[in-house]
Design a protein around this motif. Structure first.
Motif, short mmCIF file in Angstrom:
data_model
loop_
_atom_site.label_atom_id
_atom_site.label_comp_id
_atom_site.label_asym_id
_atom_site.label_seq_id
_atom_site.Cartn_x
_atom_site.Cartn_y
_atom_site.Cartn_z
N LEU A 1 111.26 -43.33 -6.10
CA LEU A 1 111.44 -42.11 -5.31
C LEU A 1 112.11 -41.01 -6.14
N HIS A 2 112.98 -41.43 -7.07
CA HIS A 2 113.67 -40.43 -7.90
C HIS A 2 113.11 -40.38 -9.32
N TRP A 3 111.99 -41.08 -9.55
CA TRP A 3 111.35 -41.15 -10.87
C TRP A 3 112.36 -41.35 -11.98
N GLN A 4 113.16 -42.43 -11.83
CA GLN A 4 114.17 -42.72 -12.84
C GLN A 4 113.55 -43.63 -13.90
N ALA B 1 112.85 -55.13 -4.87
CA ALA B 1 111.86 -54.20 -4.31
C ALA B 1 112.53 -52.92 -3.84
N SER B 2 113.73 -53.03 -3.23
CA SER B 2 114.39 -51.81 -2.74
C SER B 2 114.91 -50.99 -3.92
N ARG B 3 115.36 -51.67 -4.97
CA ARG B 3 115.80 -50.93 -6.15
C ARG B 3 114.61 -50.20 -6.79
N LEU B 4 113.48 -50.89 -6.80
CA LEU B 4 112.27 -50.26 -7.35
C LEU B 4 111.89 -49.03 -6.53
#
Ligand code: AMP
Ligand code: FES
Ligand code: ZN
Length: 309
Positions: free
Chosen positions: A171-174, A163-166
């Motif tokens: 947040l950076h639209w990667q 979830a934190s990686r998501l």
């Protein structure tokens, strides 16, 4: 507080499921969640060997314990990053765990293979330690697992990690990373393992509680190179949201997975892979990121590392 399943004295509350469990029912819940991940997401079967990436931390040791209790054929795989006392303690935890259970494992040492630990290597190639570390770990784990006849590589990533990686990726639209963020990455090339994350349905505190109940001795400290990592900020933010509205983390990640599955049905994502001209391993570029890193290390950093030794 009573166990919602058997009414015995509960030892853990799970607000996101609006429930509470006694030790045996909690243990059953944890094992069920792992089995649901393995079977529901078709991660692997009993006929396949599974390499378990074990850092010495709670998640990967809990994963190894559950997979071996469930009767899967496993091989522990530890990368010795050569970070002083931290790496020595991590490896020791893996060795003690494995020998108490008579489980096979292999260790790949960066100092033996590159003459330096990850901190010096990262400095030498002018990259943040976690980025160099990710490239080296991914490459070696894939190669070593296949060398030992293991077609599957399991890591201890849990719900909080995913979830934190998501959150970071959104947040950076990667978009590239979002496409690859899945609990199962199929082997899109004969020289690639299938990568799986059987703990993705379990929260970090549930895994920690299970490790304590089962008396699993793990390294509590985080990697010294991760101090100040953005991931801790994202985890903290999600924990606050979770406190205010239990189930937020689960919803955020699982709804993303539902959308990802729906998108993949419309337009499947097939990576465009060829073989690295230097090492022959699958890569999206002419030279894979591992060979690029090792090339930079040999050109620029090795003379300096030799002076340091
Ligand atoms: P981390 O990125 O440190 O949260 O680790 C995520 C997962 O990667 C762990 O649960 C392990 O499965 C694996 N892992 C991390 N570090 C190592 C290591 N040094 N050796 C083997 N596996 C590792
Ligand atoms: Fe990779 Fe710390 S630098 S785990
Ligand atoms: Zn290569």
């Amino acid at each position: 507080m009573r166990c919602r399943k058997c009414s015995a004295k509960a030892i853990i509350r799970l607000p996101r499921h609006n429930t509470a469990f006694c030790p045996p029912c909690f243990s059953e819940y944890v094992t069920d969640q792992v089995q649901r991940a393995i079977k529901g997401d078709r991660m692997f079967g009993h006929a396949e060997g599974v390499a378990v990436a074990v850092s010495g931390g709670k998640d990967s040791l809990v994963l190894w314990e559950i997979l071996s209790r469930l009767g899967y054929r496993t091989l522990g795989l530890h990368i010795d990053l050569g970070i002083g006392e931290y790496s020595r303690i991590s490896q020791r935890k893996v060795e003690v765990f494995a020998s108490a259970r008579n489980l096979p494992f292999v260790v790949h040492s960066l100092r033996e293979n590159h003459g330096a630990g990850i901190t010096e290597i990262a400095e030498g190639v002018h990259r943040p330690p976690c980025s160099a570390c990710g490239v080296i770990k991914r490459y070696n784990m894939n190669v070593i697992a296949l060398q030992h006849g293991m077609p599957v590589l399991a890591t201890g990533h849990n719900l909080d990690d995913e979830a934190s990686r998501l959150l970071g990726n959104v947040l950076h639209w990667q978009d590239d990373y979002l496409d690859k963020q899945s609990p199962v990455l199929p082997n899109s090339h004969p020289k690639l393992v299938r990568k799986v994350k059987p703990l993705y349905r379990l929260a970090e505190r549930e895994i920690a509680a299970w490790a304590v109940l089962q008396k699993i001795d793990y390294i509590v400290d985080e990697c010294p190179n991760s101090v100040g990592s953005k991931m801790f900020v994202y985890k903290d933010a999600l924990n606050r949201l979770e406190d205010a509205a239990p189930g937020t983390k689960h919803q955020f990640y699982f709804q993303f997975l539902d959308r990802q599955k729906a998108r993949a049905q419309v337009s499947p994502i097939e990576p465009d892979l060829r073989e690295c001209v230097s090492c022959g391993q699958p890569s999206t570029a002419e030279i894979c990121s591992y060979c690029k890193l090792v090339g930079t290390l040999q050109r620029e950093a090795e003379p300096a590392l030799k002076v340091l030794k």
